[in-house]
Design a protein around this motif. Structure first.
Motif, short mmCIF file in Angstrom:
data_model
loop_
_atom_site.label_atom_id
_atom_site.label_comp_id
_atom_site.label_asym_id
_atom_site.label_seq_id
_atom_site.Cartn_x
_atom_site.Cartn_y
_atom_site.Cartn_z
N ASN A 1 0.80 -1.06 0.00
CA ASN A 1 0.09 -0.09 0.11
C ASN A 1 0.93 1.29 0.05
N VAL A 2 1.97 1.22 0.99
CA VAL A 2 2.83 2.14 0.87
C VAL A 2 3.41 2.41 -0.70
N LEU A 3 3.86 1.52 -1.09
CA LEU A 3 4.44 1.44 -2.56
C LEU A 3 3.73 2.08 -3.39
N ASP A 4 2.28 1.43 -3.33
CA ASP A 4 1.45 1.95 -4.56
C ASP A 4 1.00 3.68 -4.28
N ALA A 5 1.24 4.01 -2.97
CA ALA A 5 1.02 5.33 -2.73
C ALA A 5 2.13 6.31 -3.21
N ARG A 6 3.24 5.66 -3.29
CA ARG A 6 4.55 6.41 -3.81
C ARG A 6 4.43 6.33 -5.21
N SER A 7 3.94 5.23 -5.81
CA SER A 7 3.63 5.44 -7.38
C SER A 7 2.53 6.47 -7.75
N GLU A 8 1.61 6.72 -7.05
CA GLU A 8 0.63 7.93 -7.29
C GLU A 8 1.37 9.08 -7.17
N VAL A 9 2.23 9.32 -6.17
CA VAL A 9 2.74 10.57 -6.01
C VAL A 9 3.86 10.83 -7.21
N ILE A 10 4.41 9.77 -7.60
CA ILE A 10 5.38 10.19 -8.69
C ILE A 10 4.67 10.38 -9.89
N GLU A 11 3.38 9.51 -10.32
CA GLU A 11 2.69 9.63 -11.45
C GLU A 11 2.03 11.18 -11.50
N ASN A 12 1.61 11.68 -10.43
CA ASN A 12 1.23 13.03 -10.48
C ASN A 12 2.20 14.02 -10.68
N MET A 13 3.37 13.67 -10.02
CA MET A 13 4.58 14.81 -10.43
C MET A 13 4.97 14.87 -11.97
N LEU A 14 4.92 13.51 -12.63
CA LEU A 14 5.26 13.45 -13.98
C LEU A 14 4.14 14.30 -14.76
N LYS A 15 2.81 14.00 -14.63
CA LYS A 15 1.65 14.67 -15.01
C LYS A 15 1.99 16.29 -15.13
N ASP A 16 2.49 16.67 -14.17
CA ASP A 16 2.44 18.17 -13.93
C ASP A 16 3.82 18.61 -14.50
N GLU A 17 5.18 17.82 -14.54
CA GLU A 17 6.12 18.29 -14.71
C GLU A 17 7.06 17.76 -16.13
N PHE A 18 6.67 16.34 -16.34
CA PHE A 18 7.11 15.94 -17.50
C PHE A 18 5.71 15.03 -18.06
N PRO A 19 4.89 15.87 -18.89
CA PRO A 19 3.70 15.33 -19.54
C PRO A 19 3.87 14.26 -20.58
N VAL A 20 5.22 13.98 -20.97
CA VAL A 20 5.66 12.90 -22.17
C VAL A 20 6.10 11.77 -21.61
N VAL A 21 6.45 11.90 -20.35
CA VAL A 21 7.04 10.68 -19.69
C VAL A 21 6.02 9.92 -19.07
N CYS A 22 5.95 8.60 -19.58
CA CYS A 22 5.25 7.49 -18.91
C CYS A 22 5.83 6.74 -17.73
N LEU A 23 4.70 6.48 -16.85
CA LEU A 23 5.14 5.76 -15.62
C LEU A 23 4.77 4.28 -15.69
N LYS A 24 5.41 3.25 -15.46
CA LYS A 24 5.05 1.92 -15.40
C LYS A 24 5.43 1.23 -14.11
N PRO A 25 4.46 1.21 -12.95
CA PRO A 25 4.85 0.75 -11.96
C PRO A 25 4.80 -0.79 -11.86
N GLU A 26 5.58 -1.63 -11.37
CA GLU A 26 5.53 -3.08 -11.14
C GLU A 26 5.79 -3.46 -9.63
N TYR A 27 5.03 -3.90 -8.79
CA TYR A 27 5.05 -4.55 -7.39
C TYR A 27 5.74 -5.61 -7.72
N VAL A 28 6.83 -6.04 -6.68
CA VAL A 28 7.35 -7.41 -6.67
C VAL A 28 7.42 -7.69 -5.34
N ASP A 29 6.68 -9.02 -5.11
CA ASP A 29 6.51 -9.53 -3.80
C ASP A 29 7.76 -10.29 -3.33
#
Length: 106
Positions: free
Chosen positions: A47-75
């Motif tokens: 859940n913490v890692l997913d929350a960090r993904s959301e924060v990074i995604e929001n930053m990218l939308k605001d500052e780097f709109p051409v950069v895509c993020l693909k998060p992948e959780y590893v257990d």
């Protein structure tokens, strides 16, 4: 580029994400820097890692709109921390792939 972290401090992850996104966005077409990775291994939960993904995604939308993020959780829960403060706790990981959208159609 692959950058490894051992924690989930939001400020540290955002600074690294900005750097990797900038590299991706400014890479010449066909250069290896068009795709970059940020990897963290931690005792923090999915859940913490997913929350960090959301924060990074929001930053990218605001500052780097051409950069895509693909998060992948590893257990990694079959592995345990050996750090003194978190001895024996399950490990978890997240791999964030940064890829410039101008390169995705190739």
């Amino acid at each position: 580029m692959i950058e490894f972290k051992r924690g989930v401090n939001e400020g540290d992850l955002l600074a690294d994400a900005r750097r990797l996104a900038w590299l991706c966005q400014n890479a010449e077409i066909g250069h290896r820097m068009e795709k970059n990775f940020l990897v963290t291994v931690t005792t923090s939960s999915k859940n913490v890692l997913d929350a960090r993904s959301e924060v990074i995604e929001n930053m990218l939308k605001d500052e780097f709109p051409v950069v895509c993020l693909k998060p992948e959780y590893v257990d990694l829960s079959e592995f345990k921390s050996t750090k003194s403060k978190s001895q024996g706790k399950d490990l978890h990981a997240m791999v964030w792939e940064f890829n410039c959208s101008r390169f995705l159609d190739r």
